[in-house]
Design a protein around this motif. Sequence first.
Motif, PDB file in Angstrom:
ATOM      1  N   THR A   1       0.820  -1.213   0.000  1.00  0.00           N
ATOM      2  CA  THR A   1       0.000   0.000   0.000  1.00  0.00           C
ATOM      3  C   THR A   1       0.856   1.265   0.000  1.00  0.00           C
ATOM      4  O   THR A   1       0.511   2.252  -0.658  1.00  0.00           O
ATOM      5  CB  THR A   1      -0.949  -0.051   1.215  1.00  0.00           C
ATOM      6  OG1 THR A   1      -1.937  -1.036   0.933  1.00  0.00           O
ATOM      7  CG2 THR A   1      -1.625   1.273   1.480  1.00  0.00           C
TER       8      THR A   1
ATOM      9  N   SER B   1       6.863   4.265   4.348  1.00  0.00           N
ATOM     10  CA  SER B   1       6.603   3.057   5.136  1.00  0.00           C
ATOM     11  C   SER B   1       5.801   3.406   6.385  1.00  0.00           C
ATOM     12  O   SER B   1       6.139   4.356   7.089  1.00  0.00           O
ATOM     13  CB  SER B   1       7.936   2.414   5.541  1.00  0.00           C
ATOM     14  OG  SER B   1       7.717   1.289   6.362  1.00  0.00           O
ATOM     15  N   GLN B   2       4.767   2.636   6.622  1.00  0.00           N
ATOM     16  CA  GLN B   2       4.020   2.812   7.867  1.00  0.00           C
ATOM     17  C   GLN B   2       4.907   2.421   9.043  1.00  0.00           C
ATOM     18  O   GLN B   2       5.172   3.225   9.929  1.00  0.00           O
ATOM     19  CB  GLN B   2       2.740   1.943   7.820  1.00  0.00           C
ATOM     20  CG  GLN B   2       1.759   2.137   8.965  1.00  0.00           C
ATOM     21  CD  GLN B   2       2.209   1.516  10.278  1.00  0.00           C
ATOM     22  OE1 GLN B   2       2.265   2.204  11.313  1.00  0.00           O
ATOM     23  NE2 GLN B   2       2.558   0.250  10.279  1.00  0.00           N
ATOM     24  N   SER B   3       5.390   1.168   9.018  1.00  0.00           N
ATOM     25  CA  SER B   3       6.126   0.624  10.161  1.00  0.00           C
ATOM     26  C   SER B   3       7.526   1.216  10.277  1.00  0.00           C
ATOM     27  O   SER B   3       8.081   1.292  11.372  1.00  0.00           O
ATOM     28  CB  SER B   3       6.248  -0.889  10.014  1.00  0.00           C
ATOM     29  OG  SER B   3       6.988  -1.194   8.836  1.00  0.00           O
TER      30      SER B   3
ATOM     31  N   SER C   1      -3.700  -1.921   5.525  1.00  0.00           N
ATOM     32  CA  SER C   1      -3.383  -0.515   5.798  1.00  0.00           C
ATOM     33  C   SER C   1      -4.496   0.394   5.273  1.00  0.00           C
ATOM     34  O   SER C   1      -4.932   0.257   4.138  1.00  0.00           O
ATOM     35  CB  SER C   1      -2.057  -0.182   5.112  1.00  0.00           C
ATOM     36  OG  SER C   1      -1.667   1.126   5.442  1.00  0.00           O
TER      37      SER C   1
ATOM     38  N   GLU D   1      -6.550  -9.041   0.050  1.00  0.00           N
ATOM     39  CA  GLU D   1      -5.894  -9.428   1.313  1.00  0.00           C
ATOM     40  C   GLU D   1      -6.877  -9.709   2.444  1.00  0.00           C
ATOM     41  O   GLU D   1      -6.596 -10.565   3.273  1.00  0.00           O
ATOM     42  CB  GLU D   1      -4.777  -8.469   1.716  1.00  0.00           C
ATOM     43  CG  GLU D   1      -5.130  -7.134   2.285  1.00  0.00           C
ATOM     44  CD  GLU D   1      -3.875  -6.312   2.675  1.00  0.00           C
ATOM     45  OE1 GLU D   1      -3.958  -5.081   2.582  1.00  0.00           O
ATOM     46  OE2 GLU D   1      -2.848  -6.869   3.090  1.00  0.00           O
TER      47      GLU D   1
ATOM     48  N   LYS E   1      -6.547  -4.342  -1.331  1.00  0.00           N
ATOM     49  CA  LYS E   1      -7.353  -4.378  -0.110  1.00  0.00           C
ATOM     50  C   LYS E   1      -8.338  -5.543  -0.171  1.00  0.00           C
ATOM     51  O   LYS E   1      -8.473  -6.315   0.775  1.00  0.00           O
ATOM     52  CB  LYS E   1      -8.114  -3.060  -0.002  1.00  0.00           C
ATOM     53  CG  LYS E   1      -8.208  -2.325   1.257  1.00  0.00           C
ATOM     54  CD  LYS E   1      -7.056  -1.686   1.926  1.00  0.00           C
ATOM     55  CE  LYS E   1      -5.747  -2.396   1.963  1.00  0.00           C
ATOM     56  NZ  LYS E   1      -4.621  -1.492   2.167  1.00  0.00           N
TER      57      LYS E   1
ATOM     58  N   THR F   1      10.122  -2.229   7.188  1.00  0.00           N
ATOM     59  CA  THR F   1      10.020  -3.156   6.054  1.00  0.00           C
ATOM     60  C   THR F   1      11.402  -3.399   5.449  1.00  0.00           C
ATOM     61  O   THR F   1      12.092  -2.451   5.046  1.00  0.00           O
ATOM     62  CB  THR F   1       9.033  -2.595   5.015  1.00  0.00           C
ATOM     63  OG1 THR F   1       7.778  -2.446   5.672  1.00  0.00           O
ATOM     64  CG2 THR F   1       8.880  -3.507   3.822  1.00  0.00           C
TER      65      THR F   1
ATOM     66  N   VAL G   1      -4.072  -5.447   9.781  1.00  0.00           N
ATOM     67  CA  VAL G   1      -3.010  -5.759   8.822  1.00  0.00           C
ATOM     68  C   VAL G   1      -3.215  -4.977   7.526  1.00  0.00           C
ATOM     69  O   VAL G   1      -2.266  -4.519   6.903  1.00  0.00           O
ATOM     70  CB  VAL G   1      -2.943  -7.293   8.580  1.00  0.00           C
ATOM     71  CG1 VAL G   1      -2.146  -7.607   7.326  1.00  0.00           C
ATOM     72  CG2 VAL G   1      -2.319  -7.984   9.786  1.00  0.00           C
TER      73      VAL G   1
HETATM   74  O1  M6R Z   1       5.039  -0.851   7.022  1.00  0.00           O
HETATM   75  P1  M6R Z   1       5.049  -0.614   5.555  1.00  0.00           P
HETATM   76  O2  M6R Z   1       4.238   0.568   5.133  1.00  0.00           O
HETATM   77  O3  M6R Z   1       6.462  -0.517   4.995  1.00  0.00           O
HETATM   78  O4  M6R Z   1       4.383  -1.886   4.927  1.00  0.00           O
HETATM   79  C1  M6R Z   1       4.297  -2.050   3.536  1.00  0.00           C
HETATM   80  C2  M6R Z   1       3.374  -3.178   3.167  1.00  0.00           C
HETATM   81  O5  M6R Z   1       3.797  -4.377   3.755  1.00  0.00           O
HETATM   82  C3  M6R Z   1       1.924  -2.896   3.577  1.00  0.00           C
HETATM   83  O6  M6R Z   1       1.445  -1.692   3.056  1.00  0.00           O
HETATM   84  C4  M6R Z   1       1.000  -4.034   3.112  1.00  0.00           C
HETATM   85  O7  M6R Z   1       0.943  -4.063   1.706  1.00  0.00           O
HETATM   86  C5  M6R Z   1      -0.397  -3.894   3.732  1.00  0.00           C
HETATM   87  N1  M6R Z   1      -0.819  -5.158   4.269  1.00  0.00           N
HETATM   88  C6  M6R Z   1      -1.428  -3.445   2.723  1.00  0.00           C
HETATM   89  O8  M6R Z   1      -2.701  -3.343   3.271  1.00  0.00           O
END
Ligand code: M6R
Length: 366
Positions: A59, A104-106, A157, A245, A242, A109, A155
């Motif tokens: 995402t 990146s959210q987290s 995003s 998954e 979306k 990655t 999970v």
């Molecule tokens: O933490 P990140 O944004 O780096 O993660 C990237 C992807 O693993 C994350 O967006 C994944 O595709 C989600 N499950 C989508 O909903």
Amino acid sequence: DKAGHRHYMAKEIHEQPEVIAHTLAHYLDPDARTVRLNEPRLAKALAEAMRLTISACGTAYYAGLVGKYWFEQLARLPVEIDVASELRYRQPVYPENGVALYISQSGETADTLAALRDAKAHGQVTIAIVNVPESTIAREADIALPTFAGPEIGVASTKAFTCQLSALAPLAIAAARARGHMDLATENKLCSALLGAPRHIVEFLKQESRIEHLGGEVAKARDVLYLGRGVNYPLALEGALKLKEISYIHAEGYAAGEMKHGPIALIDEKVPVIVIAPHDALYEKTVSNMQEVMARGGKVILISDKAGIAAAGAQVWQTVEVPEADPFISPLLYAVPVQTLAYYAAVAKGTDVDQPRNLAKSVTVE
Ligand code: M6R
């Protein structure tokens, strides 16, 4: 704590007006309606950049793809973009005076981190848009730009994505200004549009019972196609991701213009086609692709605004109305219907929405 919602994903979808507003508040001056960058190095790097390389996964990559349209259209800044697992191994040609942006959210990655390290080793100025400020990616980037989504538990995003867009849009405006491609009046207009996004999303979410019903219809399908064009093409990809998954329904996102180059062969009355088409400069083009689908018996769910729905004709199977707004912010607004549709399809199928099979929230292995 799900704050009264059935799933974290629902809670996080509903948090979007608030967290988008928080993120925008960091990057925009609401009175002057201008972008404020708290990083002096950033404007200089963007002004001098020969090219911007963007990379991310999943995402976050789709947020980057929206960013590509914005940086190229507004700032005339050439963009190279690829998923991190490809970029890092394909020996990309980095320019001198290059800037590289990771999303990146987290912030953990593995592939995104490796791509960032590669760009750094090749002399690029690295920027990271990250939701977890103490994460590895935030720490290793030359410039870390925060999003304010708060913890994302589901999970799938949702709010992290729209917050990434809420950081990318001001950054693209700043790049446009730094490169001499934006006057103050245009900046004011785009900033006003962005600041209006939370209100439009609140408005959209009032029709949730209708989306719930439609989600139930989508849940009956084995395959679903998503179509979009221009800056909304990444939304088609995001919608398909979306849906697959969390509902395990096979879905694919396509650029609307690519339909006739292959995927239209899949169309029959069993394959719903979700068309993302605000009434913007590209509307007519996308609608003609939609008509090709309907002429072959395809069942179209059109996501558009009032004008777009009115102009589409009666053959459309179902419509989802999104509030009318400046086309600049449509990726922010149209993210919400594709999220909610996937959510309700998954709820109808009874899957584990927040913890879909085989997936982890943070992918720290390569
Ligand atoms: O933490 P990140 O944004 O780096 O993660 C990237 C992807 O693993 C994350 O967006 C994944 O595709 C989600 N499950 C989508 O909903």
